[in-house]
Write a protein that holds these residues in place. Structure first.
Motif, short mmCIF file in Angstrom:
data_model
loop_
_atom_site.label_atom_id
_atom_site.label_comp_id
_atom_site.label_asym_id
_atom_site.label_seq_id
_atom_site.Cartn_x
_atom_site.Cartn_y
_atom_site.Cartn_z
N GLY A 1 -14.30 -14.54 -77.11
CA GLY A 1 -13.92 -13.46 -77.90
C GLY A 1 -12.56 -13.28 -79.13
N THR A 2 -11.76 -12.61 -79.30
CA THR A 2 -11.91 -12.62 -80.61
C THR A 2 -9.66 -12.90 -79.90
OG1 THR A 2 -11.89 -10.14 -80.74
CG2 THR A 2 -9.73 -11.00 -81.64
N VAL A 3 -9.43 -13.79 -80.74
CA VAL A 3 -8.20 -14.64 -80.92
C VAL A 3 -7.17 -13.71 -81.10
CG1 VAL A 3 -6.67 -16.54 -80.88
CG2 VAL A 3 -9.01 -16.80 -81.36
N THR B 1 -13.43 -20.39 -77.85
CA THR B 1 -14.11 -20.17 -76.69
C THR B 1 -12.24 -20.79 -76.06
OG1 THR B 1 -14.69 -22.09 -76.99
CG2 THR B 1 -16.25 -20.13 -76.37
N ILE B 2 -11.80 -21.11 -75.24
CA ILE B 2 -10.86 -21.51 -74.76
C ILE B 2 -11.45 -22.66 -73.03
CG2 ILE B 2 -8.60 -22.06 -73.86
CD1 ILE B 2 -7.78 -19.91 -74.99
N ASP B 3 -11.41 -23.78 -73.29
CA ASP B 3 -12.12 -24.51 -72.09
C ASP B 3 -10.46 -24.17 -71.06
OD1 ASP B 3 -10.33 -26.83 -72.27
OD2 ASP B 3 -11.83 -27.78 -73.38
N PRO B 4 -11.14 -25.12 -69.45
CA PRO B 4 -10.46 -25.24 -68.17
C PRO B 4 -8.86 -25.89 -68.86
CG PRO B 4 -12.28 -25.36 -67.87
CD PRO B 4 -12.20 -25.83 -68.94
N SER B 5 -9.18 -27.09 -69.48
CA SER B 5 -7.53 -27.55 -70.10
C SER B 5 -7.19 -27.21 -71.69
CB SER B 5 -8.42 -29.19 -70.49
OG SER B 5 -9.08 -29.91 -69.67
N GLY B 6 -7.16 -25.65 -71.56
CA GLY B 6 -6.55 -24.87 -72.51
C GLY B 6 -6.77 -25.83 -74.26
N TYR B 7 -8.04 -26.16 -74.89
CA TYR B 7 -8.69 -26.42 -76.00
C TYR B 7 -9.41 -25.51 -76.94
CZ TYR B 7 -7.00 -31.72 -75.12
OH TYR B 7 -5.94 -32.03 -75.03
N MET B 8 -8.83 -24.80 -77.72
CA MET B 8 -9.48 -23.50 -78.18
C MET B 8 -10.19 -24.39 -79.42
SD MET B 8 -7.81 -20.20 -80.87
CE MET B 8 -7.70 -22.22 -82.08
N GLN B 9 -11.93 -23.65 -79.41
CA GLN B 9 -12.52 -23.69 -80.27
C GLN B 9 -12.90 -22.45 -80.86
OE1 GLN B 9 -15.91 -26.17 -79.19
NE2 GLN B 9 -16.38 -26.57 -81.21
N ILE B 10 -12.25 -22.40 -82.57
CA ILE B 10 -12.95 -21.51 -83.10
C ILE B 10 -14.24 -21.37 -83.15
CG2 ILE B 10 -12.52 -20.30 -85.50
CD1 ILE B 10 -10.05 -20.29 -83.66
N THR B 11 -14.89 -20.54 -82.89
CA THR B 11 -16.46 -20.09 -83.08
C THR B 11 -16.80 -19.42 -84.89
OG1 THR B 11 -16.51 -18.05 -81.95
CG2 THR B 11 -17.63 -20.52 -80.92
N VAL C 1 -7.90 -43.55 -89.15
CA VAL C 1 -6.75 -43.73 -88.65
C VAL C 1 -6.98 -42.18 -87.93
CG1 VAL C 1 -5.87 -43.34 -91.98
CG2 VAL C 1 -7.65 -41.52 -90.26
N ASP C 2 -6.08 -41.23 -87.92
CA ASP C 2 -6.00 -40.30 -86.43
C ASP C 2 -6.01 -39.11 -87.19
OD1 ASP C 2 -6.28 -39.77 -83.92
OD2 ASP C 2 -3.96 -39.60 -83.09
N VAL C 3 -7.21 -38.73 -86.39
CA VAL C 3 -7.16 -37.01 -87.50
C VAL C 3 -6.47 -36.02 -86.55
CG1 VAL C 3 -8.69 -35.82 -87.62
CG2 VAL C 3 -9.19 -37.20 -88.60
N ILE C 4 -6.30 -35.23 -86.80
CA ILE C 4 -4.94 -33.91 -85.56
C ILE C 4 -6.30 -33.20 -86.42
CG2 ILE C 4 -3.48 -33.41 -84.81
CD1 ILE C 4 -2.48 -35.99 -85.20
N HIS C 5 -6.95 -32.41 -85.51
CA HIS C 5 -6.84 -30.94 -86.23
C HIS C 5 -6.49 -29.48 -85.72
CE1 HIS C 5 -10.97 -28.61 -86.10
NE2 HIS C 5 -10.21 -28.00 -86.94
N LEU C 6 -5.65 -28.20 -86.41
CA LEU C 6 -4.88 -27.95 -86.80
C LEU C 6 -5.30 -26.40 -87.25
CD1 LEU C 6 -1.47 -29.17 -89.22
CD2 LEU C 6 -2.13 -28.86 -86.73
N TRP C 7 -4.92 -25.13 -86.23
CA TRP C 7 -5.73 -24.29 -86.28
C TRP C 7 -3.96 -23.12 -86.24
CZ3 TRP C 7 -4.60 -20.02 -83.27
CH2 TRP C 7 -5.21 -18.51 -84.07
#
Ligand code: ADP
Length: 543
Positions: free
Chosen positions: A388-390, A423-433, A322-328
């Motif tokens: 930082g804080t989202v 964090t948010i990377d230059p392509s806009g992907y956010m990663q919750i730490t 399957v394709d797993v899609i992460h949501l927040w």
């Protein structure tokens, strides 16, 4: 100069009317305590109109709060449409909360009716003396099943009896689109739970945007198993977005174990399912023993609510194809905010590189503005390193809690602080730490508890891991890891430390690892770190 287009209000009733007209034959399947129920969007609309007539006959007025205490089912879906459709407010209550929390929430909302699954009859019986505003108690069952409950709880009414004989030609009123449609309380890890009050407009806009291919990707081709509960954050809005898209929906009721989930995925040819990581861990554990039950039609799995570990995503993708899609997202956001989008350049990435991105919580969807800020509120760069804080802003994000609990919750520019750190990377992907209150503050620097937990899950013997900060005389806080091993498997502290050392910076390594038999979870299935911090506040680290 204003545009000259029609100003029709965005209403929840428009979704069920559309689903009836265009996708009337599409199935709505529900596993209930009284057996499997097979209906359609058309029968859902018909029964929702009968329920609307019944609610009005019971004296429900616009703005009244009507509570549900129920698992996912076709009846719960009918309540979603009937209650909001007449201009009343659907208040979904989480049955996993403690009795004191339930009493607080129902009284705070001043619910006038309570609809509940028969399984919750003993619970409601206990709460009843404390619920002065509730005038009618209705069990989601037919007359025969209700009669059995009435023996010990004579005040209960039967949902099916309520509907029977009611007119099904009720015409949905044209409401102001800013009318309140639904109410959901967040667990409130500090202080009392707080109510998020969705409007018709916010609900419809969230449904519209979340149908998009790069968010939930709903369409009339999909058969959706809705595992995320309708009592929490509107089941990620799927009861609304699935109507808009005309998708088939399958409701699992109370049975969310691996065997029951696999059975429905196969018998209802489900192509898509949504759930929190714990549910998928249960599914994998079941499939380890019953590989023949592997879901045959499933194409996509949507995971959110807590971080989906790399190891979990990798296993689901390789073992279930399957394709797993992460949501927040969160209750205050209706709830979806970001999704793991797959732009065209992904086609050139290796599977490992793709996994690195899938672990991130994804890119913000249209309609939500998102930024990360430092302690002074200054925006931080999108370099994938600064965390930082989202903060978020948008038409389906709360601006205040019900009855103004907690005062203003947005800053002067209208941004809501989520309490998550990312964090948010230059392509806009956010990663919750982390959640801000869970991040470990060591010597002025931050350690991500989620990263450490994910690193531990790479070891095949680890079933679940939790990391909390424990007081340290020199460093302020240092990480303590608590681990549950899979049945019959084990790992030593040193082995685990060396796995962790290959994944995170040396100064992040936990000062201590304890092996435990269980970990506390919140009513929404998340690790209860508040409780863990209380439990281990006096733990003496070997360092
Ligand atoms: P509750 O706190 O009552 O469970 P919510 O469902 O609103 O209420 O929880 C939202 C929180 O869940 C977010 O603020 C975030 O901390 C966490 N969360 C949601 N999705 C993810 C995800 N994909 N990864 C990490 N954390 C997540």
């Amino acid at each position: 100069m204003f545009g000259l287009m029609q100003d029709r209000p965005l209403l929840v009733s428009s979704l069920i009317e559309y689903a009836d007209q265009i996708h009337g034959e599409t199935e709505i399947v529900s596993r209930c305590a009284d057996g499997m129920h097979r209906g359609t969007w058309r029968s859902t609309h018909k029964r929702a109109r009968q329920l609307a007539s019944a609610l009005i006959a019971l004296g429900v007025k616009p703005g009244d709060r009507v509570a549900t205490l129920a698992w996912n089912s076709h009846r719960h879906l009918e309540l979603y449409y009937a209650v909001s459709g007449i201009g009343a407010v659907l208040h979904t209550v989480n049955p996993r909360l403690f009795p004191e929390q339930l009493t607080y929430i129902i009284n705070h909302a001043e619910d006038t009716l309570l609809f509940y699954d028969t399984a919750f009859a003993p619970l409601v019986e206990k709460l009843k003396p404390e619920l002065p505003t509730v005038k009618h108690f209705v069990v989601l069952a037919d007359e025969a099943a209700t009669a059995a409950v009435q023996k010990s709880h004579p005040y209960v009414r039967s949902y099916e009896a309520l509907l029977s004989g009611q007119r099904d030609d009720y015409v949905w009123p044209v409401l102001d689109e800013n009318t309140a449609a639904a109410l959901c309380y967040t667990s409130g890890t500090t202080g009392n739970p707080k109510g998020v009050l969705y409007s018709h407009r916010s609900t419809v806009l969230h449904a519209l945007a979340s149908c998009m291919k790069d968010v939930l990707g709903l369409s009339c081709q999909e058969s959706v198993l809705l595992i995320v509960p309708m009592f929490h954050a509107s089941g990620w809005g799927v009861p609304y977005s699935a109507a808009m898209a005309g998708a088939k929906v399958v409701f699992p009721g109370a049975a969310l174990d691996g065997a029951s989930v696999c059975e429905l995925l196969n018998s209802e040819s489900c192509t898509l399912s949504l759930g929190v990581p714990t549910v998928w861990l249960g599914l994998l554990a079941y499939l380890d023993k019953h590989p023949e039950s592997k879901p045959k039609h499933l194409r996509r799995m949507l995971i959110g609510g807590s971080a989906a570990a790399r190891a979990l995503i990798a296993r689901l993708e390789s073992e279930l194809s399957v394709d797993v899609i992460h949501l927040w997202g969160m209750t205050e956001m209706s709830p979806v905010g970001t999704a793991s989008q797959r732009p065209r350049h992904w086609n050139t990435l290796s599977s490992d590189e793709k996994l690195d991105l899938k672990v991130k919580q994804g890119r913000v969807m249209w309609g939500v503005e998102l930024k990360i800020v430092d302690d002074n509120g200054q925006a931080l760069p999108h370099d994938g390193k600064a965390f930082g804080t989202v903060k978020v802003r948008g038409p389906w994000i709360a601006k205040s809690y019900f009855r103004s609990e907690g005062g203003s919750i947005v800053d002067d520019d209208g941004w809501f602080s989520t309490g998550d750190v990312a964090t948010i990377d230059p392509s806009g992907y956010m990663q919750i730490t982390d959640r801000a209150k869970d991040v470990i503050k060591s010597g002025g620097e931050w350690i991500s508890s989620i990263d450490l937990e994910n690193a531990a899950l790479v070891h095949p013997a680890v079933q679940e891991a939790a990391v909390i900060g424990v007081a340290h005389p020199t460093w302020q806080e240092r990480p303590l890891m608590l681990v549950i091993c899979k049945p019959g498997q084990s790992v030593t502290r040193d082995e685990l430390q060396s796995v962790l050392a290959s994944k995170v910076a040396k100064w992040w390594l936990p000062d201590d690892i304890l092996f435990v038999s269980e970990l506390p979870h919140t009513a929404t299935g998340k690790l209860n770190k508040l409780k863990l911090r209380e439990q281990y506040q006096h733990h003496k680290l070997p360092t």
